[in-house]
Design a protein around this motif. Structure first.
Motif, PDB file in Angstrom:
ATOM      1  N   UNK A  64       4.939  -0.510   2.991  1.00 37.68           N
ATOM      2  CA  UNK A  64       5.150  -1.913   3.333  1.00 37.68           C
ATOM      3  C   UNK A  64       5.572  -2.117   4.773  1.00 37.68           C
ATOM      4  N   UNK A  65       6.181  -3.275   4.995  1.00 37.54           N
ATOM      5  CA  UNK A  65       6.688  -3.635   6.314  1.00 37.54           C
ATOM      6  C   UNK A  65       8.127  -3.157   6.443  1.00 37.54           C
ATOM      7  N   UNK A  66       8.427  -2.438   7.498  1.00 41.47           N
ATOM      8  CA  UNK A  66       9.772  -1.905   7.711  1.00 41.47           C
ATOM      9  C   UNK A  66      10.801  -3.029   7.707  1.00 41.47           C
ATOM     10  N   UNK A  67      10.486  -4.142   8.357  1.00 43.71           N
ATOM     11  CA  UNK A  67      11.448  -5.231   8.479  1.00 43.71           C
ATOM     12  C   UNK A  67      11.750  -5.903   7.136  1.00 43.71           C
ATOM     13  N   UNK A  68      10.907  -5.682   6.120  1.00 46.37           N
ATOM     14  CA  UNK A  68      11.140  -6.265   4.792  1.00 46.37           C
ATOM     15  C   UNK A  68      11.730  -5.256   3.814  1.00 46.37           C
ATOM     16  N   UNK A  69      11.942  -4.050   4.277  1.00 46.82           N
ATOM     17  CA  UNK A  69      12.424  -2.997   3.397  1.00 46.82           C
ATOM     18  C   UNK A  69      11.258  -2.285   2.730  1.00 46.82           C
ATOM     19  N   UNK A  70      11.199  -0.982   2.881  1.00 46.93           N
ATOM     20  CA  UNK A  70      10.084  -0.216   2.323  1.00 46.93           C
ATOM     21  C   UNK A  70      10.231  -0.081   0.812  1.00 46.93           C
ATOM     22  N   UNK A  71       9.106  -0.020   0.143  1.00 49.93           N
ATOM     23  CA  UNK A  71       9.060   0.089  -1.312  1.00 49.93           C
ATOM     24  C   UNK A  71       8.554   1.475  -1.701  1.00 49.93           C
ATOM     25  N   UNK A  72       8.889   1.911  -2.902  1.00 50.27           N
ATOM     26  CA  UNK A  72       8.553   3.270  -3.313  1.00 50.27           C
ATOM     27  C   UNK A  72       7.084   3.444  -3.702  1.00 50.27           C
ATOM     28  N   UNK A  73       6.396   2.362  -4.080  1.00 53.42           N
ATOM     29  CA  UNK A  73       4.975   2.460  -4.443  1.00 53.42           C
ATOM     30  C   UNK A  73       4.175   1.416  -3.683  1.00 53.42           C
ATOM     31  N   UNK A  74       2.876   1.679  -3.565  1.00 52.23           N
ATOM     32  CA  UNK A  74       2.002   0.762  -2.835  1.00 52.23           C
ATOM     33  C   UNK A  74       1.872  -0.562  -3.581  1.00 52.23           C
ATOM     34  N   UNK A  75       1.787  -0.532  -4.907  1.00 48.68           N
ATOM     35  CA  UNK A  75       1.663  -1.798  -5.632  1.00 48.68           C
ATOM     36  C   UNK A  75       2.914  -2.652  -5.446  1.00 48.68           C
ATOM     37  N   UNK A  76       4.085  -2.037  -5.461  1.00 50.82           N
ATOM     38  CA  UNK A  76       5.316  -2.789  -5.263  1.00 50.82           C
ATOM     39  C   UNK A  76       5.336  -3.448  -3.877  1.00 50.82           C
ATOM     40  N   UNK A  77       4.947  -2.701  -2.860  1.00 54.10           N
ATOM     41  CA  UNK A  77       4.902  -3.247  -1.498  1.00 54.10           C
ATOM     42  C   UNK A  77       3.856  -4.345  -1.382  1.00 54.10           C
ATOM     43  N   UNK A  78       2.678  -4.100  -1.953  1.00 56.17           N
ATOM     44  CA  UNK A  78       1.575  -5.056  -1.872  1.00 56.17           C
ATOM     45  C   UNK A  78       1.951  -6.365  -2.565  1.00 56.17           C
TER      46      UNK A  78
END
Length: 180
Positions: free
Chosen positions: A78-92
């Motif tokens: 994800x975006x660093x400024x939004x906090x990284x997520x552990x999975x791609x689906x969570x970030x997406x």
């Protein structure tokens, strides 16, 4: 995040990224600033190229993208400024929900929103085939591709850079139709 990505992309050899000389984005700072190298050249969007010249620029851009995409991260997606997520689906999904919330805050009508969210939910397994976060520029339109002497020279404007699926950079390649 832009500084972070410029520092990571400094290891890319097939294209130049601006060097960062100094910055301060601290909340308690009176002045926030980013001082970086001036990039000489002409934006691809402003350049008239022959078919052969354009093909060479696209080939060189592909090599540079491959090198960028070989940089991976184990910190998350994800975006660093939004906090990284552990999975791609969570970030997406998080990024998509931010877009939806932003649109709703501006009273924009979002047709088929429940269907959109259903498609997201059904795509979880597909999205999670991406197991490793890769560094993406995510704003590779012709205005951010700099040429010098009609050759690829630099990539600029990394404020949209993120960690995710390399396909994201291929999607953002054609905002202006300059890439055929």
């Amino acid at each position: 995040s832009e500084v972070y990505f410029y520092e990571k992309f400094a290891q890319v050899k097939n294209v130049h990224f601006p060097k960062v000389y100094g910055y301060d984005f601290e909340e308690n700072s009176d002045y926030k600033y980013l001082i970086m190298e001036f990039i000489e050249g002409t934006m691809l969007s402003s350049m008239k190229l022959t078919e052969d010249e354009n093909n060479q620029v696209m080939y060189d851009l592909g090599k540079a993208m491959a090198e960028m995409h070989n940089i991976t991260c184990d910190e998350g997606f994800g975006y660093i400024q939004n906090g990284l997520k552990s999975t791609w689906d969570e970030a997406y999904f998080f990024m998509a929900e931010n877009v939806i919330k932003n649109a709703e805050s501006k009273n924009a009508k979002i047709p088929c929103l429940s269907e959109i969210r259903k498609i997201f939910a059904e795509s979880k397994d597909l999205l999670n085939t991406v197991q490793t976060p890769h560094y993406l520029h995510f704003d590779l339109w012709a205005g951010n591709v700099m040429l010098k002497d009609k050759k690829l020279y630099a990539l600029i404007d990394c404020e949209r850079a993120m960690l995710g699926d390399v396909m994201g950079d291929f999607i953002s390649l054609d905002y202006t139709g300059a890439f055929n």
